[in-house]
Design a protein around this motif. Structure first.
Motif, PDB file in Angstrom:
ATOM      1  N   GLU A  69      14.873  -1.184  10.117  1.00 25.32           N
ATOM      2  CA  GLU A  69      15.850  -0.925  11.170  1.00 25.32           C
ATOM      3  C   GLU A  69      15.402   0.196  12.102  1.00 25.32           C
ATOM      4  O   GLU A  69      15.913   0.331  13.217  1.00 25.32           O
ATOM      5  N   SER A  70      14.402   0.973  11.685  1.00 22.77           N
ATOM      6  CA  SER A  70      13.940   2.089  12.522  1.00 22.77           C
ATOM      7  C   SER A  70      12.840   1.681  13.507  1.00 22.77           C
ATOM      8  O   SER A  70      12.400   2.514  14.305  1.00 22.77           O
ATOM      9  N   GLU A  71      12.399   0.431  13.478  1.00 22.77           N
ATOM     10  CA  GLU A  71      11.355  -0.006  14.414  1.00 22.77           C
ATOM     11  C   GLU A  71      11.879   0.042  15.845  1.00 22.77           C
ATOM     12  O   GLU A  71      13.061  -0.185  16.103  1.00 22.77           O
ATOM     13  N   ASP A  72      10.971   0.335  16.773  1.00 20.95           N
ATOM     14  CA  ASP A  72      11.332   0.408  18.190  1.00 20.95           C
ATOM     15  C   ASP A  72      11.670  -0.973  18.738  1.00 20.95           C
ATOM     16  O   ASP A  72      11.147  -1.998  18.259  1.00 20.95           O
ATOM     17  N   ILE A  73      12.522  -0.996  19.762  1.00 17.06           N
ATOM     18  CA  ILE A  73      12.781  -2.241  20.480  1.00 17.06           C
ATOM     19  C   ILE A  73      11.460  -2.689  21.094  1.00 17.06           C
ATOM     20  O   ILE A  73      10.706  -1.882  21.632  1.00 17.06           O
ATOM     21  N   GLY A  74      11.146  -3.950  20.974  1.00 16.10           N
ATOM     22  CA  GLY A  74       9.873  -4.486  21.457  1.00 16.10           C
ATOM     23  C   GLY A  74       8.831  -4.613  20.358  1.00 16.10           C
ATOM     24  O   GLY A  74       7.762  -5.178  20.574  1.00 16.10           O
ATOM     25  N   HIS A  75       9.116  -4.058  19.175  1.00 19.65           N
ATOM     26  CA  HIS A  75       8.202  -4.178  18.031  1.00 19.65           C
ATOM     27  C   HIS A  75       8.030  -5.654  17.657  1.00 19.65           C
ATOM     28  O   HIS A  75       8.991  -6.400  17.596  1.00 19.65           O
ATOM     29  N   LYS A 103      19.311 -10.264  19.122  1.00 19.56           N
ATOM     30  CA  LYS A 103      18.465  -9.143  18.696  1.00 19.56           C
ATOM     31  C   LYS A 103      16.965  -9.460  18.736  1.00 19.56           C
ATOM     32  O   LYS A 103      16.146  -8.559  18.588  1.00 19.56           O
TER      33      LYS A 103
END
Length: 111
Positions: A69-75, A103
C-alpha cells in the motif's frame, strides 16, 4: 465475318483448406487445348490472405501478484504479455482492464 473469336471462361475453385501461416502462396499452370490439338498455358500465382482465425494468448493463464500500500502512484504492479499467431493487422493486440475501483490502469498497446 471470316474469323470469329470464341471466349470460354472457366472457374478455378478452392478444393481444400488454406492456412496463411502454413503456406501463403501457390503456383499453378492452367492449360487450354483446341480441338485441333493446339494448346496454350498460363502460369498463375495465388496469394492467400490471412484471416483473423487465432485469438490472443496470454503468457500465463492465471496471474497473481501483491503490492504494498506504500508504493507510489504509477508503480508497475505487474506486466502482462500476450501473442497472436495471425499476421499483419490481424495479429495486433490491444489491452483493456476492467477495474471498477479505478485504482489500476493499463496501456492499451503496451499492456
Amino acid at each position: 465475318p471470316l474469323f470469329t473469336s470464341q471466349v470460354i471462361r472457366v472457374e478455378v475453385k478452392k478444393s481444400g483448406l488454406l492456412d496463411y501461416a502454413t503456406q501463403n502462396a501457390y503456383e499453378c499452370t492452367v492449360y487450354a487445348a483446341g480441338a485441333d490439338g493446339t494448346q496454350s498455358q498460363v502460369e498463375v500465382s495465388i496469394f492467400v490472405s490471412d484471416c483473423n482465425d487465432n485469438e490472443p494468448q496470454f503468457s500465463s493463464e492465471v496471474l497473481s501478484t501483491s503490492v504494498s500500500e506504500s508504493e507510489d502512484i504509477g508503480h508497475v504492479v505487474f506486466t502482462v504479455e500476450a501473442t497472436d499467431a495471425d499476421f499483419g493487422t490481424n495479429g495486433e493486440i490491444s489491452f483493456q482492464i476492467d477495474d471498477t475501483s479505478g485504482k489500476f490502469q493499463i496501456g492499451e498497446i503496451t499492456g
